[in-house]
Write a protein that holds these residues in place. Structure first.
Motif, PDB file in Angstrom:
ATOM      1  N   VAL A   5       0.858  -1.183   0.000  1.00 59.19           N
ATOM      2  CA  VAL A   5       0.000   0.000   0.000  1.00 59.19           C
ATOM      3  C   VAL A   5       0.898   1.238   0.000  1.00 59.19           C
ATOM      4  O   VAL A   5       1.763   1.375   0.868  1.00 59.19           O
ATOM      5  CB  VAL A   5      -0.926   0.003   1.236  1.00 59.19           C
ATOM      6  CG1 VAL A   5      -1.740   1.278   1.306  1.00 59.19           C
ATOM      7  CG2 VAL A   5      -1.827  -1.220   1.207  1.00 59.19           C
ATOM      8  N   ARG A   9      -1.464   6.822   0.688  1.00 64.92           N
ATOM      9  CA  ARG A   9      -2.826   6.454   1.108  1.00 64.92           C
ATOM     10  C   ARG A   9      -3.000   6.748   2.598  1.00 64.92           C
ATOM     11  O   ARG A   9      -4.017   7.271   3.026  1.00 64.92           O
ATOM     12  CB  ARG A   9      -3.115   4.965   0.856  1.00 64.92           C
ATOM     13  CG  ARG A   9      -3.155   4.501  -0.579  1.00 64.92           C
ATOM     14  CD  ARG A   9      -4.459   4.778  -1.307  1.00 64.92           C
ATOM     15  NE  ARG A   9      -5.640   4.110  -0.873  1.00 64.92           N
ATOM     16  CZ  ARG A   9      -6.203   3.066  -1.461  1.00 64.92           C
ATOM     17  NH1 ARG A   9      -5.638   2.500  -2.503  1.00 64.92           N
ATOM     18  NH2 ARG A   9      -7.333   2.575  -1.020  1.00 64.92           N
ATOM     19  N   TRP A  10      -1.984   6.382   3.384  1.00 63.52           N
ATOM     20  CA  TRP A  10      -2.036   6.648   4.818  1.00 63.52           C
ATOM     21  C   TRP A  10      -1.897   8.135   5.103  1.00 63.52           C
ATOM     22  O   TRP A  10      -2.497   8.652   6.039  1.00 63.52           O
ATOM     23  CB  TRP A  10      -0.971   5.835   5.555  1.00 63.52           C
ATOM     24  CG  TRP A  10      -1.347   4.394   5.667  1.00 63.52           C
ATOM     25  CD1 TRP A  10      -0.820   3.344   4.951  1.00 63.52           C
ATOM     26  CD2 TRP A  10      -2.331   3.821   6.522  1.00 63.52           C
ATOM     27  NE1 TRP A  10      -1.424   2.173   5.328  1.00 63.52           N
ATOM     28  CE2 TRP A  10      -2.349   2.429   6.283  1.00 63.52           C
ATOM     29  CE3 TRP A  10      -3.195   4.359   7.472  1.00 63.52           C
ATOM     30  CZ2 TRP A  10      -3.216   1.572   6.976  1.00 63.52           C
ATOM     31  CZ3 TRP A  10      -4.050   3.497   8.156  1.00 63.52           C
ATOM     32  CH2 TRP A  10      -4.053   2.120   7.904  1.00 63.52           C
ATOM     33  N   GLU A  45       1.676  -1.816   5.301  1.00 65.31           N
ATOM     34  CA  GLU A  45       1.874  -2.023   3.861  1.00 65.31           C
ATOM     35  C   GLU A  45       0.837  -2.947   3.242  1.00 65.31           C
ATOM     36  O   GLU A  45       0.763  -3.056   2.022  1.00 65.31           O
ATOM     37  CB  GLU A  45       3.270  -2.586   3.597  1.00 65.31           C
ATOM     38  CG  GLU A  45       4.362  -1.570   3.804  1.00 65.31           C
ATOM     39  CD  GLU A  45       5.714  -2.071   3.326  1.00 65.31           C
ATOM     40  OE1 GLU A  45       5.808  -3.220   2.841  1.00 65.31           O
ATOM     41  OE2 GLU A  45       6.677  -1.306   3.432  1.00 65.31           O
ATOM     42  N   VAL A  48      -5.302  -1.730   3.483  1.00 64.78           N
ATOM     43  CA  VAL A  48      -5.686  -0.645   2.585  1.00 64.78           C
ATOM     44  C   VAL A  48      -6.699   0.224   3.328  1.00 64.78           C
ATOM     45  O   VAL A  48      -7.812  -0.223   3.629  1.00 64.78           O
ATOM     46  CB  VAL A  48      -6.297  -1.182   1.277  1.00 64.78           C
ATOM     47  CG1 VAL A  48      -6.694  -0.034   0.364  1.00 64.78           C
ATOM     48  CG2 VAL A  48      -5.333  -2.125   0.578  1.00 64.78           C
ATOM     49  N   SER A  50      -9.362   3.375   4.033  1.00 66.94           N
ATOM     50  CA  SER A  50     -10.343   4.224   3.359  1.00 66.94           C
ATOM     51  C   SER A  50     -11.160   4.902   4.454  1.00 66.94           C
ATOM     52  O   SER A  50     -11.015   4.583   5.629  1.00 66.94           O
ATOM     53  CB  SER A  50     -11.243   3.396   2.440  1.00 66.94           C
ATOM     54  OG  SER A  50     -11.967   2.432   3.189  1.00 66.94           O
ATOM     55  N   SER A  59      -9.117  -2.878   4.718  1.00 64.42           N
ATOM     56  CA  SER A  59      -9.363  -3.967   3.784  1.00 64.42           C
ATOM     57  C   SER A  59      -8.025  -4.467   3.262  1.00 64.42           C
ATOM     58  O   SER A  59      -6.983  -3.871   3.528  1.00 64.42           O
ATOM     59  CB  SER A  59     -10.224  -3.459   2.617  1.00 64.42           C
ATOM     60  OG  SER A  59     -10.451  -4.480   1.681  1.00 64.42           O
ATOM     61  N   THR A  60      -8.077  -5.533   2.496  1.00 61.28           N
ATOM     62  CA  THR A  60      -6.884  -6.010   1.790  1.00 61.28           C
ATOM     63  C   THR A  60      -7.014  -5.756   0.294  1.00 61.28           C
ATOM     64  O   THR A  60      -6.159  -6.155  -0.475  1.00 61.28           O
ATOM     65  CB  THR A  60      -6.646  -7.508   2.041  1.00 61.28           C
ATOM     66  OG1 THR A  60      -7.795  -8.245   1.612  1.00 61.28           O
ATOM     67  CG2 THR A  60      -6.358  -7.778   3.521  1.00 61.28           C
ATOM     68  N   SER A  62      -7.634  -2.908  -2.857  1.00 63.89           N
ATOM     69  CA  SER A  62      -7.497  -1.481  -3.171  1.00 63.89           C
ATOM     70  C   SER A  62      -8.755  -0.878  -3.767  1.00 63.89           C
ATOM     71  O   SER A  62      -9.164   0.220  -3.403  1.00 63.89           O
ATOM     72  CB  SER A  62      -6.334  -1.258  -4.137  1.00 63.89           C
ATOM     73  OG  SER A  62      -5.128  -1.539  -3.499  1.00 63.89           O
ATOM     74  N   ARG A  67     -13.418  -4.758  -2.868  1.00 64.33           N
ATOM     75  CA  ARG A  67     -13.765  -4.830  -1.442  1.00 64.33           C
ATOM     76  C   ARG A  67     -15.104  -5.528  -1.227  1.00 64.33           C
ATOM     77  O   ARG A  67     -15.345  -6.085  -0.158  1.00 64.33           O
ATOM     78  CB  ARG A  67     -13.824  -3.431  -0.830  1.00 64.33           C
ATOM     79  CG  ARG A  67     -12.472  -2.825  -0.655  1.00 64.33           C
ATOM     80  CD  ARG A  67     -12.577  -1.495   0.064  1.00 64.33           C
ATOM     81  NE  ARG A  67     -11.517  -0.653  -0.449  1.00 64.33           N
ATOM     82  CZ  ARG A  67     -11.606   0.638  -0.653  1.00 64.33           C
ATOM     83  NH1 ARG A  67     -12.715   1.272  -0.368  1.00 64.33           N
ATOM     84  NH2 ARG A  67     -10.600   1.311  -1.136  1.00 64.33           N
TER      85      ARG A  67
END
Length: 121
Positions: A5, A9-10, A45, A48, A50, A59-60, A62, A67
């Motif tokens: 990831v 995103r983070w 990493e 994921v 959101s 989630s795992t 993207s 999802r």
């Protein structure tokens, strides 16, 4: 599991909580701290992140459509009760289980989150 990831995103998640706190006065400091610990920890990493309203989705997958085929977890912080709500969702984002917790990254709670998402501890 797929590609790592991206850290941005983070960073987007951190900016989201910063805005809720600074611009809107929401009591989301514990959520921001939780997200920061996840991002810098060993699962940052592969989880994921959101958002949905003030909730942090984990989630795992993207993509949104992906999802829908996998389990997901939403974590919310209730500033009035000073408790976290952890919602465990199955396919189609239906809630199948929930729990209240002092800290979602407490070892036993985090273990349940990782198990739900099918990740090693």
């Amino acid at each position: 599991m797929g590609d790592p990831v991206p850290s941005d995103r983070w960073e987007d998640i951190d900016a989201f909580y910063e805005e809720l706190i600074e611009d809107h006065g929401w009591r989301q400091e514990p959520m921001r701290a939780f997200a920061s610990r996840l991002a810098s920890g060993p699962h940052g990493e592969v989880l994921v992140p959101s958002t949905s309203h003030e909730a942090l989705g984990l989630s795992t997958a993207s993509g949104f459509d992906d999802r829908l085929d996998r389990p997901m977890v939403f974590v919310l912080y209730d500033g009035h009760r000073r408790r976290f709500l952890v919602r465990y969702l199955g396919p189609d984002l239906r809630e199948l289980r929930r729990e209240s917790a002092d800290a979602p990254d407490a070892p036993e709670v985090l273990a349940r989150i990782l198990d739900w998402l099918g990740l090693p501890r």
